[in-house]
Design a protein around this motif. Structure first.
Motif, short mmCIF file in Angstrom:
data_model
loop_
_atom_site.label_atom_id
_atom_site.label_comp_id
_atom_site.label_asym_id
_atom_site.label_seq_id
_atom_site.Cartn_x
_atom_site.Cartn_y
_atom_site.Cartn_z
N GLY A 1 9.71 1.45 0.24
CA GLY A 1 10.47 1.05 -0.93
C GLY A 1 11.27 2.18 -1.55
N SER A 2 11.81 3.08 -0.73
CA SER A 2 12.58 4.21 -1.26
C SER A 2 13.93 3.75 -1.78
CB SER A 2 12.77 5.27 -0.16
OG SER A 2 11.53 5.72 0.33
N SER A 3 14.40 4.44 -2.81
CA SER A 3 15.74 4.17 -3.32
C SER A 3 16.79 4.67 -2.32
CB SER A 3 15.94 4.85 -4.67
OG SER A 3 15.85 6.27 -4.53
N PHE B 1 14.69 9.98 20.54
CA PHE B 1 15.17 10.46 19.25
C PHE B 1 15.85 9.33 18.46
CE2 PHE B 1 18.73 12.28 16.78
CZ PHE B 1 17.99 12.97 15.84
N PHE B 2 16.67 8.52 19.13
CA PHE B 2 17.31 7.39 18.44
C PHE B 2 16.28 6.35 18.03
CE2 PHE B 2 21.08 9.08 20.62
CZ PHE B 2 21.99 9.08 19.57
N PHE B 3 15.26 6.15 18.85
CA PHE B 3 14.18 5.24 18.47
C PHE B 3 13.42 5.77 17.26
CE2 PHE B 3 9.74 3.69 19.19
CZ PHE B 3 10.00 2.35 18.91
N PHE B 4 13.24 7.08 17.20
CA PHE B 4 12.60 7.70 16.05
C PHE B 4 13.43 7.50 14.79
CE2 PHE B 4 12.78 11.69 13.50
CZ PHE B 4 11.57 11.54 12.83
N MET B 5 14.75 7.62 14.90
CA MET B 5 15.61 7.39 13.74
C MET B 5 15.45 5.97 13.21
SD MET B 5 19.04 9.35 15.12
CE MET B 5 20.07 8.63 13.87
N TYR B 6 15.35 4.99 14.12
CA TYR B 6 15.15 3.61 13.69
C TYR B 6 13.78 3.46 13.01
CZ TYR B 6 14.14 -1.38 13.97
OH TYR B 6 13.78 -2.67 13.67
N ASN B 7 12.76 4.11 13.54
CA ASN B 7 11.43 4.03 12.92
C ASN B 7 11.42 4.66 11.52
OD1 ASN B 7 10.17 2.67 15.01
ND2 ASN B 7 9.51 4.53 16.05
N VAL B 8 12.17 5.74 11.35
CA VAL B 8 12.26 6.35 10.02
C VAL B 8 12.90 5.37 9.05
CG1 VAL B 8 13.32 8.21 8.68
CG2 VAL B 8 12.28 8.70 10.90
N TYR B 9 13.93 4.68 9.50
CA TYR B 9 14.58 3.69 8.64
C TYR B 9 13.60 2.58 8.24
CZ TYR B 9 17.32 -0.43 7.42
OH TYR B 9 17.78 -1.55 6.79
N THR B 10 12.83 2.07 9.20
CA THR B 10 11.85 1.02 8.86
C THR B 10 10.78 1.55 7.92
OG1 THR B 10 10.56 1.54 10.85
CG2 THR B 10 12.25 -0.17 11.03
N LEU C 1 11.24 3.90 5.65
CA LEU C 1 11.88 4.01 4.34
C LEU C 1 11.92 2.65 3.65
CD1 LEU C 1 14.83 6.41 5.21
CD2 LEU C 1 12.89 6.93 3.74
N VAL C 2 12.22 1.60 4.40
CA VAL C 2 12.22 0.26 3.82
C VAL C 2 10.80 -0.13 3.40
CG1 VAL C 2 12.66 -2.18 4.30
CG2 VAL C 2 14.26 -0.44 5.11
N ALA D 1 0.83 -1.20 0.00
CA ALA D 1 0.00 0.00 0.00
C ALA D 1 0.87 1.25 0.00
CB ALA D 1 -0.92 -0.01 1.22
N ARG D 2 1.93 1.26 0.80
CA ARG D 2 2.78 2.44 0.89
C ARG D 2 3.57 2.68 -0.39
NH1 ARG D 2 4.86 1.21 7.08
NH2 ARG D 2 3.27 2.46 8.14
N GLN D 3 3.90 1.62 -1.11
CA GLN D 3 4.65 1.79 -2.34
C GLN D 3 3.80 2.37 -3.46
OE1 GLN D 3 6.69 -1.86 -3.27
NE2 GLN D 3 7.70 -1.96 -1.27
N GLU D 4 2.49 2.42 -3.28
CA GLU D 4 1.64 3.11 -4.26
C GLU D 4 1.82 4.62 -4.18
OE1 GLU D 4 -0.23 1.87 -6.62
OE2 GLU D 4 0.33 -0.19 -6.08
N VAL D 5 2.26 5.09 -3.02
CA VAL D 5 2.59 6.51 -2.87
C VAL D 5 4.12 6.59 -2.71
CG1 VAL D 5 0.34 7.26 -2.03
CG2 VAL D 5 1.98 6.31 -0.42
#
Length: 267
Positions: free
Chosen positions: A235-237, A220-229, A231-232, A148-152
């Motif tokens: 499906g970002s390049s 903040f570090f937990f937020f950084m990990y959530n941003v990484y997940t 992004l995965v 669903a997220r990869q549609e946007v």
């Protein structure tokens, strides 16, 4: 001298001296706003790059809304998101409930010091099978949500809103951590009889600020990990994901540093 001498008062059981009174008068005449402005100008001159990143981060946190999503992409996203929610609410919820029940049966079947007989071993096998089923359904849910997220895209209004939600969820967890730690500190301080109430309150305020600092830094570090997940999942390049990740880090760091700076200034 007579005016200064007449202003002497008792502080903590003793009279202050003329020199101490003059020092107090100097602090009363200090212009706090002028000091703040002067300090801000000094920081801006000495660290223009860091200040620029800080301002950019605050602007991103306040104004960034994401790119608009087309009607077709939004409709496809909504359909797939509903499918993921169905899997999450029905299949995953039922499987997790069954797993919780089997885990209770297994723990009841265990003996002293972790001893496990034949019945306990069968209960453990059922628990492992239930855990495998929960992991399989959770993976199905995550795959449907990722489709669903990869549609946007992560740069869309949907992606930016997901990142905002992740930040405020981490923010709340950090503040909850500070509140819990301060509550334990208060219980510990209540057992100490040698301090009066005002001293205990003052110590609690400073302890809460310390706990809040640790909680928000960890959040903040937990937020950084959530941003990484995220992004995965979107499906970002590599280049697009790296750019978005850096912007999210700058925005989050600016908000956290501004908040902690305001708290320390107030204290």
């Amino acid at each position: 001298r007579s005016k200064v001498a007449s202003g002497m008062a008792a502080v903590k059981g003793r009279e202050i001296t003329v020199k101490e009174w003059e020092e107090m008068q100097k602090w009363e005449n200090v212009d706090i706003s002028a000091m703040i402005v002067s300090s801000a100008k000094s920081i801006l001159v000495r660290r223009p790059i860091a200040t620029g990143f800080w301002l950019v981060g605050l602007l991103l946190a306040a104004c960034a809304g994401g790119l608009p999503v087309g009607e077709d992409a939004r409709e496809a996203y909504s359909v797939m998101l509903q499918h993921a929610e169905v899997v999450d609410s029905r299949e995953l919820g039922r499987s997790e409930e069954e797993l919780h029940l089997l885990e209770g049966q297994y723990y009841n079947a265990r003996g002293w010091f972790g001893a496990c007989d034949e019945n306990c071993t069968r209960a453990l096998d059922r628990v492992e099978m239930a855990r495998t089923e929960v992991a399989r359904i959770r993976q199905r849910r995550d795959d449907a949500l990722s489709q669903a997220r990869q549609e946007v895209s992560i740069w869309s209004t949907v992606g930016v809103q997901d990142v905002r939600n992740a930040f405020w969820a981490a923010w709340k967890s950090g503040k909850d951590f500070a509140s819990r730690c301060t509550m334990y500190d208060a219980l510990f301080m209540a057992t100490r009889r040698e301090e009066n109430f005002a001293a205990i309150v003052l110590r609690l305020v400073f302890q809460y600020v310390i706990n809040l600092t640790m909680g928000l830094i960890g959040a903040f570090f937990f937020f950084m990990y959530n941003v990484y997940t995220l992004l995965v999942s979107y499906g970002s390049s590599f280049l697009s994901g790296m750019a978005f990740f850096l912007l999210a880090v700058v925005a989050g760091m600016s908000v956290v540093s501004t908040y902690l700076g305001a708290v320390y200034s107030a204290v």
